[in-house]
Write a protein that holds these residues in place. Sequence first.
Motif, PDB file in Angstrom:
ATOM      1  N   ASP A   1       0.799  -1.151  -0.112  1.00  0.00           N
ATOM      2  CA  ASP A   1      -0.168   0.088  -0.032  1.00  0.00           C
ATOM      3  C   ASP A   1       0.966   1.296   0.010  1.00  0.00           C
ATOM      4  O   ASP A   1       2.163   1.110   0.151  1.00  0.00           O
ATOM      5  CB  ASP A   1      -0.870   0.013   1.122  1.00  0.00           C
ATOM      6  CG  ASP A   1      -0.216  -0.049   2.655  1.00  0.00           C
ATOM      7  OD1 ASP A   1       0.790   0.559   2.540  1.00  0.00           O
ATOM      8  OD2 ASP A   1      -0.699  -0.617   3.390  1.00  0.00           O
ATOM      9  N   PRO A   2       0.603   2.549  -0.269  1.00  0.00           N
ATOM     10  CA  PRO A   2       1.210   3.739  -0.297  1.00  0.00           C
ATOM     11  C   PRO A   2       1.993   4.125   1.119  1.00  0.00           C
ATOM     12  O   PRO A   2       2.977   4.626   0.850  1.00  0.00           O
ATOM     13  CB  PRO A   2       0.070   4.859  -0.375  1.00  0.00           C
ATOM     14  CG  PRO A   2      -0.972   4.141  -1.108  1.00  0.00           C
ATOM     15  CD  PRO A   2      -0.984   2.656  -0.591  1.00  0.00           C
ATOM     16  N   ALA A   3       1.567   3.137   2.119  1.00  0.00           N
ATOM     17  CA  ALA A   3       2.278   3.710   3.453  1.00  0.00           C
ATOM     18  C   ALA A   3       3.624   2.612   3.406  1.00  0.00           C
ATOM     19  O   ALA A   3       4.389   2.894   4.414  1.00  0.00           O
ATOM     20  CB  ALA A   3       1.395   3.358   4.744  1.00  0.00           C
ATOM     21  N   GLY A   4       3.842   1.853   2.512  1.00  0.00           N
ATOM     22  CA  GLY A   4       4.667   0.916   2.613  1.00  0.00           C
ATOM     23  C   GLY A   4       4.650  -0.575   3.174  1.00  0.00           C
ATOM     24  O   GLY A   4       5.388  -1.230   3.318  1.00  0.00           O
ATOM     25  N   GLY A   5       3.178  -0.928   3.380  1.00  0.00           N
ATOM     26  CA  GLY A   5       2.866  -2.074   4.079  1.00  0.00           C
ATOM     27  C   GLY A   5       2.670  -3.308   2.888  1.00  0.00           C
ATOM     28  O   GLY A   5       2.000  -2.925   1.819  1.00  0.00           O
ATOM     29  N   ILE A   6       3.719  -4.318   3.155  1.00  0.00           N
ATOM     30  CA  ILE A   6       3.575  -5.339   2.326  1.00  0.00           C
ATOM     31  C   ILE A   6       1.984  -6.287   2.567  1.00  0.00           C
ATOM     32  O   ILE A   6       2.125  -6.858   3.749  1.00  0.00           O
ATOM     33  CB  ILE A   6       4.546  -6.284   2.277  1.00  0.00           C
ATOM     34  CG1 ILE A   6       5.826  -5.501   1.948  1.00  0.00           C
ATOM     35  CG2 ILE A   6       4.443  -7.302   1.444  1.00  0.00           C
ATOM     36  CD1 ILE A   6       6.008  -4.967   0.331  1.00  0.00           C
ATOM     37  N   PHE A   7       1.272  -6.529   1.667  1.00  0.00           N
ATOM     38  CA  PHE A   7      -0.016  -7.054   2.215  1.00  0.00           C
ATOM     39  C   PHE A   7      -0.146  -8.437   1.162  1.00  0.00           C
ATOM     40  O   PHE A   7      -0.950  -9.163   1.537  1.00  0.00           O
ATOM     41  CB  PHE A   7      -1.268  -6.267   1.749  1.00  0.00           C
ATOM     42  CG  PHE A   7      -1.408  -5.946   0.466  1.00  0.00           C
ATOM     43  CD1 PHE A   7      -2.284  -6.663  -0.145  1.00  0.00           C
ATOM     44  CD2 PHE A   7      -1.053  -4.705   0.166  1.00  0.00           C
ATOM     45  CE1 PHE A   7      -2.579  -6.255  -1.722  1.00  0.00           C
ATOM     46  CE2 PHE A   7      -1.552  -4.017  -1.274  1.00  0.00           C
ATOM     47  CZ  PHE A   7      -2.025  -4.939  -2.138  1.00  0.00           C
ATOM     48  N   ALA A   8       1.030  -8.651  -0.011  1.00  0.00           N
ATOM     49  CA  ALA A   8       0.590  -9.944  -0.680  1.00  0.00           C
ATOM     50  C   ALA A   8       2.129 -10.100  -1.099  1.00  0.00           C
ATOM     51  O   ALA A   8       3.035  -9.241  -1.585  1.00  0.00           O
ATOM     52  CB  ALA A   8      -0.218  -9.896  -1.869  1.00  0.00           C
ATOM     53  N   ARG A   9       2.767 -11.508  -1.307  1.00  0.00           N
ATOM     54  CA  ARG A   9       3.890 -11.792  -1.672  1.00  0.00           C
ATOM     55  C   ARG A   9       3.761 -13.247  -2.179  1.00  0.00           C
ATOM     56  O   ARG A   9       3.148 -14.127  -1.483  1.00  0.00           O
ATOM     57  CB  ARG A   9       4.937 -11.516  -0.562  1.00  0.00           C
ATOM     58  CG  ARG A   9       6.261 -11.679  -0.855  1.00  0.00           C
ATOM     59  CD  ARG A   9       7.420 -11.880   0.517  1.00  0.00           C
ATOM     60  NE  ARG A   9       7.186 -10.651   1.156  1.00  0.00           N
ATOM     61  CZ  ARG A   9       8.080  -9.523   0.739  1.00  0.00           C
ATOM     62  NH1 ARG A   9       9.073  -9.841  -0.196  1.00  0.00           N
ATOM     63  NH2 ARG A   9       8.019  -8.532   1.491  1.00  0.00           N
ATOM     64  N   ARG A  10       4.611 -13.580  -3.175  1.00  0.00           N
ATOM     65  CA  ARG A  10       4.487 -14.868  -3.686  1.00  0.00           C
ATOM     66  C   ARG A  10       5.767 -15.181  -4.448  1.00  0.00           C
ATOM     67  O   ARG A  10       6.558 -14.378  -5.102  1.00  0.00           O
ATOM     68  CB  ARG A  10       3.328 -15.013  -4.483  1.00  0.00           C
ATOM     69  CG  ARG A  10       3.418 -16.385  -5.427  1.00  0.00           C
ATOM     70  CD  ARG A  10       2.135 -16.464  -6.090  1.00  0.00           C
ATOM     71  NE  ARG A  10       1.876 -17.831  -6.807  1.00  0.00           N
ATOM     72  CZ  ARG A  10       0.868 -18.418  -6.999  1.00  0.00           C
ATOM     73  NH1 ARG A  10      -0.227 -17.760  -6.778  1.00  0.00           N
ATOM     74  NH2 ARG A  10       0.746 -19.550  -7.424  1.00  0.00           N
ATOM     75  N   VAL A  11       6.419 -16.338  -4.314  1.00  0.00           N
ATOM     76  CA  VAL A  11       7.559 -16.608  -5.008  1.00  0.00           C
ATOM     77  C   VAL A  11       7.092 -17.598  -6.272  1.00  0.00           C
ATOM     78  O   VAL A  11       6.133 -18.411  -6.096  1.00  0.00           O
ATOM     79  CB  VAL A  11       8.667 -17.534  -4.306  1.00  0.00           C
ATOM     80  CG1 VAL A  11       9.582 -18.218  -5.317  1.00  0.00           C
ATOM     81  CG2 VAL A  11       9.177 -16.919  -2.885  1.00  0.00           C
ATOM     82  N   ILE A  12       7.430 -16.807  -7.402  1.00  0.00           N
ATOM     83  CA  ILE A  12       6.860 -17.567  -8.668  1.00  0.00           C
ATOM     84  C   ILE A  12       7.570 -18.877  -9.237  1.00  0.00           C
ATOM     85  O   ILE A  12       7.089 -19.927  -9.509  1.00  0.00           O
ATOM     86  CB  ILE A  12       6.662 -16.438  -9.751  1.00  0.00           C
ATOM     87  CG1 ILE A  12       5.517 -15.385  -9.365  1.00  0.00           C
ATOM     88  CG2 ILE A  12       5.972 -17.102 -11.173  1.00  0.00           C
ATOM     89  CD1 ILE A  12       5.267 -14.198 -10.258  1.00  0.00           C
ATOM     90  N   SER A  13       8.978 -18.751  -9.246  1.00  0.00           N
ATOM     91  CA  SER A  13       9.815 -19.687  -9.779  1.00  0.00           C
ATOM     92  C   SER A  13      10.939 -19.457  -9.233  1.00  0.00           C
ATOM     93  O   SER A  13      11.446 -18.659  -8.538  1.00  0.00           O
ATOM     94  CB  SER A  13       9.753 -19.506 -11.290  1.00  0.00           C
ATOM     95  OG  SER A  13      10.307 -18.397 -11.805  1.00  0.00           O
ATOM     96  N   THR A  14      11.851 -20.615  -8.994  1.00  0.00           N
ATOM     97  CA  THR A  14      13.067 -20.615  -8.512  1.00  0.00           C
ATOM     98  C   THR A  14      14.041 -21.040  -9.513  1.00  0.00           C
ATOM     99  O   THR A  14      13.756 -21.436 -10.649  1.00  0.00           O
ATOM    100  CB  THR A  14      13.236 -21.787  -7.486  1.00  0.00           C
ATOM    101  OG1 THR A  14      12.964 -22.967  -7.971  1.00  0.00           O
ATOM    102  CG2 THR A  14      12.270 -21.333  -6.373  1.00  0.00           C
TER     103      THR A  14
END
Length: 604
Positions: free
Chosen positions: A166-179
């Motif tokens: 979000d604009p405040a810098g809070g990460i609300f979603a994260r994912r590793v797609i490939s390695t």
Amino acid sequence: MKLRGMGWVIFGGMILSMVTGSMMLVGKATGQGYACLLASAARQPSFIFDRVSGFVQQVNNRYTLPQVINARGAISPDGTYVAYLTGKAGEAITLYLESAAPSKHFRGGTTCSERVGCWRTIREPGAVPLQAGVQDAIGIGWSRDGLRVAFAWLDGKGRLNVAAADPAGGIFARRVISTNNPITSVRLTFHGWTEDDHFAVFSFTSPIAPNRLYFWSPQEDRLVSYDLPQREPPHLAMAWSGGQLAYVANAEQPYLMVAQPEAESEIAFPLSSPLEWWLLWSPDGSQLAARYFDPPHWRVDIFEPEGVVIADVGSAQTEIDRRSGDSEPFIAWAEGGRKLLMTRERLNGLHDLMSVDPHTLTITVLMENLHFLPFQTTSGMIALFPREGQWMSLYSLDPETLSLKRLASGMETVDTVSFMSDGNSLAYISQREGRFAVEAVRLGRGEHYLLTHGLPAVEKLEESDAGDITFNWYTPSNSPPRGGAMSFSLTGEALYHFRVDGRVSAITPSPNGALAAVNVLSNLDTSVSLQIAPADGGDPTPRLASERQMFRPVWSPDGVWLAVRRTQSGGLPNLEIYDAQGTLARRFPPAHEFQDITWITCGG
């Protein structure tokens, strides 16, 4: 006094390098403000110059100003926030998010929006680190509502990651797609968000790994992907409409693709072998106009979403094009998608603007002999510069009604048309009665401004960081050497006029804008001189320095001092310090090749 920044901690008169740990003594100063200049020279000791005390300190354990690496970034749609990459050479790159208030200065060469560049020389206090350890492969993009920023990146382990904040810098979603992806020769491109801000769209391309197009929904952590041709990079000509993404993927056999990520489906329609595709959906998403280069001509087709050709409009040249497609045709939808506007180029380089009915192929010529291709604003209004007899005019065209309005006429020539970053204004250089003028127009309001006229010659028409119109003028070589730089607001308000003795090469306004250090080209030889000029058009100082190579000077942030590097005929540049009145305060002998100079706060 205590100051943090640029890798230093300063306590009174003692400076500690946070990089090397070495300590250097600066002479006791009696004044306030930016009195010290830090100058770094390659393979030589650096110097700290304290103007207040007159003390010069040679730094034997040479401290090099940290080379800051900046890369791609993104400004939020309303211009409130900026996400950007920065890091010191040899260190991990970090993605930061911070406020992009107009008072903050943006620097660098890459433009990450139509309005402002997003490179930084160093991060500012208040920046929020979003992600550290980023390789030089990242894609960043804001949602259309400006409430989320998504970014995909490769980390140091070769993993492809995606996250949203979000604009405040809070990460609300994260994912590793490939390695185990390769970390060299990789390109990550962020293509935007779907119209409903549901999916963030980006592509991963590499000559030694499978190329993929990704749709990622941060809300659902849902990932939809499609194969791309193994070409570096694959040519993607993209267009959105109603959740559909149309793109052309060029390989040995090019295809027109229409992807529907919600349904996780994709339609592929084989094409012939044209190049340089550009796609444009009609407003209702029922038709897709395509501009492409089929040597030796540019052509225009109209498709249904399933890839069926509705209309082959044909060549965008009215005669045999001997220039092999140098001029791309203009296309835009009009009357709510019932008509397609396009240009056709004549052999003499002028253009005709036509409206085309996609279903009947009825063609109506709206304007002949356009000197430039049309300019379309973000509001949809179109600017046209036709030649009418011996004169040139300026018209606005409303694409919804196809109504024309003349805004200016009687111009002998028009040159250097600049599309302003507000998305609805143009500035250009015209010639009237043998003299030059600078004019501006706000198309959405139909307002025309003659900013200045009667100038002998004009060049370098640009937009300033603040969104104002700037340009240089000068007298020809057979006249007394005189020149200047002027600036106007989009509404015609005069902002400054720096006059100098010679032709302006570059200007560096002081922090308060009252003065400018101006690099001036001599009309008689190839040397460059430096003058300080007032903004009100008054007389400049005498020439302060003159050399064949003059670097852009650096004002202290309080506008009191000016640091100047200039190359001597022997090759090495020397460093000079002037006050705002042009008085030489200090000259360093040309013994060191200074590369980096910056003002720091010291004394007190």
